[in-house]
Design a protein around this motif. Sequence first.
Motif, short mmCIF file in Angstrom:
data_model
loop_
_atom_site.label_atom_id
_atom_site.label_comp_id
_atom_site.label_asym_id
_atom_site.label_seq_id
_atom_site.Cartn_x
_atom_site.Cartn_y
_atom_site.Cartn_z
N SER A 184 -11.68 0.90 -4.05
CA SER A 184 -12.82 1.12 -3.15
C SER A 184 -13.13 -0.14 -2.35
O SER A 184 -13.41 -0.07 -1.15
CB SER A 184 -14.06 1.55 -3.94
N GLU A 243 0.83 -1.21 0.00
CA GLU A 243 0.00 0.00 0.00
C GLU A 243 0.86 1.26 0.00
O GLU A 243 0.63 2.18 -0.79
CB GLU A 243 -0.89 0.05 1.25
N ALA A 276 -7.35 3.89 2.73
CA ALA A 276 -7.08 2.53 3.21
C ALA A 276 -5.94 2.52 4.23
O ALA A 276 -6.02 1.86 5.26
CB ALA A 276 -6.76 1.62 2.03
N TRP A 302 -10.97 -2.38 -1.60
CA TRP A 302 -9.88 -2.53 -0.63
C TRP A 302 -10.11 -1.65 0.60
O TRP A 302 -9.83 -2.07 1.72
CB TRP A 302 -8.54 -2.22 -1.28
N VAL A 303 -10.63 -0.45 0.40
CA VAL A 303 -10.97 0.41 1.54
C VAL A 303 -12.02 -0.30 2.40
O VAL A 303 -11.93 -0.28 3.63
CB VAL A 303 -11.46 1.80 1.07
N SER A 304 -13.00 -0.93 1.77
CA SER A 304 -14.01 -1.68 2.52
C SER A 304 -13.39 -2.81 3.33
O SER A 304 -13.77 -3.04 4.48
CB SER A 304 -15.07 -2.26 1.58
N ARG A 361 -6.13 1.65 8.67
CA ARG A 361 -5.39 0.59 9.39
C ARG A 361 -4.60 1.12 10.58
O ARG A 361 -4.09 0.34 11.36
CB ARG A 361 -4.46 -0.14 8.42
N ARG A 385 -10.32 -2.93 4.49
CA ARG A 385 -9.61 -2.32 5.62
C ARG A 385 -10.59 -1.86 6.70
O ARG A 385 -10.32 -1.99 7.89
CB ARG A 385 -8.77 -1.13 5.15
#
Length: 156
Positions: A138, A9, A58, A140-142, A62, A144
Motif C-alpha cells: 500500500s 514490480e 502500482a 508502494w502504491v502511495s 506508473r 507511485r
Amino acid sequence: MPRWLNRIEESLAALVLAAMVTLAFANVLTRYLLHYPLAASHELIVNAFVWLTLIGIAIGLREGEEGAHIRFVAATEFLPPALRRGAIALGFLVTAALFGVLAWLSFLQVQDDLLLGMTSPALGWPNWVYTGPTPALSAWVSVRALAGAFAALRKR
C-alpha cells in the motif's frame, strides 16, 4: 523511477499470479481426481489476490501521463494545460493519501495479528503472514501515486 524497479514490480506480479494459477489448478486436480480438495488453496489464493491487486495498482499508476487506471478524462480534457496538470496531480495526490491511510491501517492490523496471535483457519499459520505485505504494498502504491503527481506538475 529506474527501469529495474519496474522489472521487479512486473516480476513480482508474474510470480504471484503464477503461484495463484498453479495452486488453483492443483486444487482442481485433487478435487476431481482424488475427490479431496485442497482446503488451504482458497485461503492462499484470496490473500495472494489482494497482493496482486496492490502490485497491479502500482504498475498501472506508473503508465502514461495520467496512469493507466479508469478516470473521467472528459473532466480534464477541456481544461487549460495548467489546470489540467493540477487536476491530474490532485487525482494522484488523493490516490496517494488513500493508500497511505490503507498502509497505516493495515500496519495496525499486522500489529493486532502479532499481539493477539491470530492464526488462519485452514493452515493455522499466523495471520501476519497474510497481512504482512499489505502495508508495504500500500505504501508502494502511495509512492507511485506521488511520483505521478510530481510528474504531472513538472510537465510543461
